[in-house]
Motif scaffolding. Structure first.
Motif, PDB file in Angstrom:
ATOM      1  N   LEU A   6      42.552  42.678  52.879  1.00  0.00           N
ATOM      2  CA  LEU A   6      42.885  41.634  51.696  1.00  0.00           C
ATOM      3  C   LEU A   6      44.543  41.928  51.373  1.00  0.00           C
ATOM      4  O   LEU A   6      44.656  43.118  51.292  1.00  0.00           O
ATOM      5  N   THR A   7      45.043  41.168  50.865  1.00  0.00           N
ATOM      6  CA  THR A   7      46.315  41.087  50.411  1.00  0.00           C
ATOM      7  C   THR A   7      46.392  41.609  48.876  1.00  0.00           C
ATOM      8  O   THR A   7      45.236  41.558  48.249  1.00  0.00           O
ATOM      9  N   SER A   8      47.333  42.115  48.421  1.00  0.00           N
ATOM     10  CA  SER A   8      47.328  42.606  46.991  1.00  0.00           C
ATOM     11  C   SER A   8      46.948  41.292  46.094  1.00  0.00           C
ATOM     12  O   SER A   8      45.951  41.532  45.059  1.00  0.00           O
ATOM     13  N   GLU A   9      47.242  40.238  46.429  1.00  0.00           N
ATOM     14  CA  GLU A   9      46.973  38.995  45.578  1.00  0.00           C
ATOM     15  C   GLU A   9      45.803  38.749  45.729  1.00  0.00           C
ATOM     16  O   GLU A   9      45.265  38.326  44.609  1.00  0.00           O
ATOM     17  N   GLN A  10      45.100  38.820  46.773  1.00  0.00           N
ATOM     18  CA  GLN A  10      43.807  38.457  46.789  1.00  0.00           C
ATOM     19  C   GLN A  10      42.700  39.528  46.074  1.00  0.00           C
ATOM     20  O   GLN A  10      41.796  38.996  45.423  1.00  0.00           O
ATOM     21  N   ILE A  11      43.334  40.606  46.028  1.00  0.00           N
ATOM     22  CA  ILE A  11      42.519  41.697  45.232  1.00  0.00           C
ATOM     23  C   ILE A  11      42.618  41.404  43.838  1.00  0.00           C
ATOM     24  O   ILE A  11      41.631  41.494  42.923  1.00  0.00           O
ATOM     25  N   GLU A  12      44.025  40.887  43.391  1.00  0.00           N
ATOM     26  CA  GLU A  12      44.172  40.799  41.965  1.00  0.00           C
ATOM     27  C   GLU A  12      43.483  39.595  41.510  1.00  0.00           C
ATOM     28  O   GLU A  12      42.794  39.391  40.572  1.00  0.00           O
ATOM     29  N   ALA A  13      43.209  38.688  42.253  1.00  0.00           N
ATOM     30  CA  ALA A  13      42.684  37.261  42.150  1.00  0.00           C
ATOM     31  C   ALA A  13      41.080  37.788  41.832  1.00  0.00           C
ATOM     32  O   ALA A  13      40.560  37.096  41.005  1.00  0.00           O
ATOM     33  N   GLY A  50      35.774  43.723  40.345  1.00  0.00           N
ATOM     34  CA  GLY A  50      36.663  43.724  41.480  1.00  0.00           C
ATOM     35  C   GLY A  50      36.486  44.339  42.497  1.00  0.00           C
ATOM     36  O   GLY A  50      37.371  44.423  43.822  1.00  0.00           O
ATOM     37  N   ARG A  51      35.408  45.230  42.921  1.00  0.00           N
ATOM     38  CA  ARG A  51      35.114  45.951  44.092  1.00  0.00           C
ATOM     39  C   ARG A  51      34.685  44.876  45.214  1.00  0.00           C
ATOM     40  O   ARG A  51      34.705  45.318  46.311  1.00  0.00           O
TER      41      ARG A  51
END
Length: 88
Positions: A6-13, A50-51
């Protein structure tokens, strides 16, 4: 089949989505909400923290119904901040 990281953007979303779900659950018991949505309490806990940043669409639909939270609000939690970040 190998899943791309996952991208950092997907993780933050996923974190934003989890916060919205946790706020919508408010004082309701995590286990009760999870079972009403057809999942384990641990799965809901992972989504809320968020995990588990990319839960299945069906999972989100069930949570939306149980929490009486419009699915559009959940989509906005995922999408809107990403658009703002891209505009910055």
């Amino acid at each position: 089949m190998v899943r791309n990281p996952l991208t950092s953007e997907q993780i933050e979303a996923g974190r934003r989505l989890g916060r919205l779900l946790r706020e919508a659950r408010a004082g309701r018991d995590l286990g009760g909400v999870a079972h009403a949505a057809g999942m384990s309490p641990e799965t809901l806990r992972k989504i809320e923290t968020g995990r588990l940043p990319t839960p299945a669409f069906g999972t989100i639909v069930c949570l939306s119904e149980v929490l009486d939270l419009p699915i559009q609000d959940l989509a906005a939690a995922w999408r809107n901040d990403l658009r703002l970040e891209a505009a910055s």
